[in-house]
Design an enzyme around this catalytic site. Structure first.
Site, PDB file in Angstrom:
ATOM      1  N   ASP A 187      -7.000  -8.560 -12.713  1.00  0.00           N
ATOM      2  CA  ASP A 187      -6.071  -7.440 -12.892  1.00  0.00           C
ATOM      3  C   ASP A 187      -4.676  -7.888 -12.450  1.00  0.00           C
ATOM      4  O   ASP A 187      -4.356  -7.873 -11.262  1.00  0.00           O
ATOM      5  CB  ASP A 187      -6.531  -6.226 -12.083  1.00  0.00           C
ATOM      6  CG  ASP A 187      -5.676  -4.996 -12.379  1.00  0.00           C
ATOM      7  OD1 ASP A 187      -4.559  -5.155 -12.912  1.00  0.00           O
ATOM      8  OD2 ASP A 187      -6.121  -3.878 -12.090  1.00  0.00           O
ATOM      9  N   HIS A 192       0.688  -4.235  -8.140  1.00  0.00           N
ATOM     10  CA  HIS A 192      -0.039  -4.645  -6.942  1.00  0.00           C
ATOM     11  C   HIS A 192       0.563  -5.880  -6.266  1.00  0.00           C
ATOM     12  O   HIS A 192      -0.010  -6.391  -5.301  1.00  0.00           O
ATOM     13  CB  HIS A 192      -1.499  -4.920  -7.303  1.00  0.00           C
ATOM     14  CG  HIS A 192      -2.137  -3.779  -8.030  1.00  0.00           C
ATOM     15  ND1 HIS A 192      -2.322  -2.540  -7.467  1.00  0.00           N
ATOM     16  CD2 HIS A 192      -2.601  -3.670  -9.310  1.00  0.00           C
ATOM     17  CE1 HIS A 192      -2.883  -1.726  -8.347  1.00  0.00           C
ATOM     18  NE2 HIS A 192      -3.060  -2.392  -9.470  1.00  0.00           N
ATOM     19  N   ILE A 207       0.819  -1.350  -4.162  1.00  0.00           N
ATOM     20  CA  ILE A 207      -0.394  -0.666  -3.701  1.00  0.00           C
ATOM     21  C   ILE A 207      -1.615  -1.536  -3.989  1.00  0.00           C
ATOM     22  O   ILE A 207      -1.569  -2.449  -4.817  1.00  0.00           O
ATOM     23  CB  ILE A 207      -0.560   0.712  -4.367  1.00  0.00           C
ATOM     24  CG1 ILE A 207      -0.756   0.567  -5.887  1.00  0.00           C
ATOM     25  CG2 ILE A 207       0.639   1.603  -4.063  1.00  0.00           C
ATOM     26  CD1 ILE A 207      -1.061   1.880  -6.604  1.00  0.00           C
ATOM     27  N   GLY A 210      -7.240   0.140  -7.102  1.00  0.00           N
ATOM     28  CA  GLY A 210      -8.304   1.095  -6.839  1.00  0.00           C
ATOM     29  C   GLY A 210      -9.673   0.455  -6.865  1.00  0.00           C
ATOM     30  O   GLY A 210     -10.552   0.785  -6.060  1.00  0.00           O
TER      31      GLY A 210
END
Length: 284
Positions: A187, A192, A207, A210
């Site tokens: 990803d 991120h 961040i 998830g």
């Protein structure tokens, strides 16, 4: 262009071949924070090839994963990726994932729900090898501004947590570099890693993925409630309820019931702000 639900649901599955080996497994586990302490026998099951087992959430990245993005290119789906949120994830295991594998992947839009101001796209991926089915994975994708196409509203069930105190509580610190390591499993979203991109998205800093919180949570449940035995996991589902930042700490509360563990995940440093909700691990 609005979503064409009939066309999306009728489209043929996208077929592909995927493969992985011990290096992919080890990298994924390290991205979840495995290996601390480095010589702990319980951690060596995640990091040492001669003792390796596979955490079932590896299914979300196997073969460099990202079936989610492929699904969003399906016929009848034309959405702005800036309006896309990963709303939930579920995995059903048909048997334990092998350390080295070669499999076929079949992905399609399994459901489309009209929430009025938003749409929810359920992208289903089924993976099988020469011995038969391995896993089925559903990603629930929330797309702002794409509702109103006249579809069903869809389910809205919530998992009620017991009123009693949790049976177990685990805390897992997120290393400052953890998102940088996790993204090597496939990803590459700059949200991120790139502070400037994160600010454009409305965050003070990058961040955590998830799905990294998702994997960290399953590891904590396996290690503390299932005796470290990944083969006991039958299914695992969650709803992404909030964000978490590298450097913060996940508080993972677990309630054990026959055949399943109910889980709540929050961010310790932000007054237990929700991170994962409606989270269930079904097990043997």
């Amino acid at each position: 262009m609005p979503i064409d639900a009939a066309r999306a649901l009728a489209a043929d599955p996208r077929q592909g071949n995927i493969g992985w080996d011990h290096k992919d497994i080890q990298l994924y586990h390290l991205g979840l924070g495995a290996g601390l302490p480095a010589t702990d026998p319980d951690e060596l099951r995640y990091t040492l090839e001669s003792k390796l087992h596979v955490l079932p959430s590896f299914a979300t990245v196997a073969g460099a994963g990202m079936a989610m993005m492929g699904g969003l290119a399906a016929p009848g789906i034309d959405v702005n990726l800036a309006h896309v949120l990963h709303g939930g994830q579920s995995i059903e295991l048909h048997r334990p994932i092998p350390v080295k594998g070669s499999a076929t992947s079949s992905a399609k839009v399994a459901a489309l729900y009209d929430k009025g101001k938003a749409a929810v796209i359920v992208l289903r991926t089924e993976v099988a090898d020469a011995d038969g089915p391995l896993w089925t994975s559903d990603a629930q994708i929330f797309v702002r501004g794409e509702g109103g196409f006249g579809g069903e509203r869809g389910p809205s069930a919530r998992e009620e947590l017991p009123a009693r105190a949790p049976d177990r509580v685990a805390e897992r610190h997120i290393r400052e570099d953890q998102a940088l390591l996790y993204r090597l499993s496939g990803d590459w979203n700059p949200l991120h890693a790139d502070p400037e991109f994160a600010k454009l998205a409305g965050f003070d800093q990058p961040i955590l993925h998830g799905l990294c919180s998702y994997g960290m949570t399953l590891k904590a449940v396996v290690d503390t409630a299932l005796g470290g035995d990944v083969s006991r996991v039958r299914a695992y589902r969650t709803r992404f309820a909030g964000i978490v930042f590298p450097g913060e700490t996940l508080r993972i509360r677990m309630w054990q019931e026959p055949g399943r563990v109910l889980v709540s995940v929050t961010a310790v440093e932000r007054d237990d702000a929700p991170v994962l909700a409606d989270t269930v691990v079904e097990h043997a």
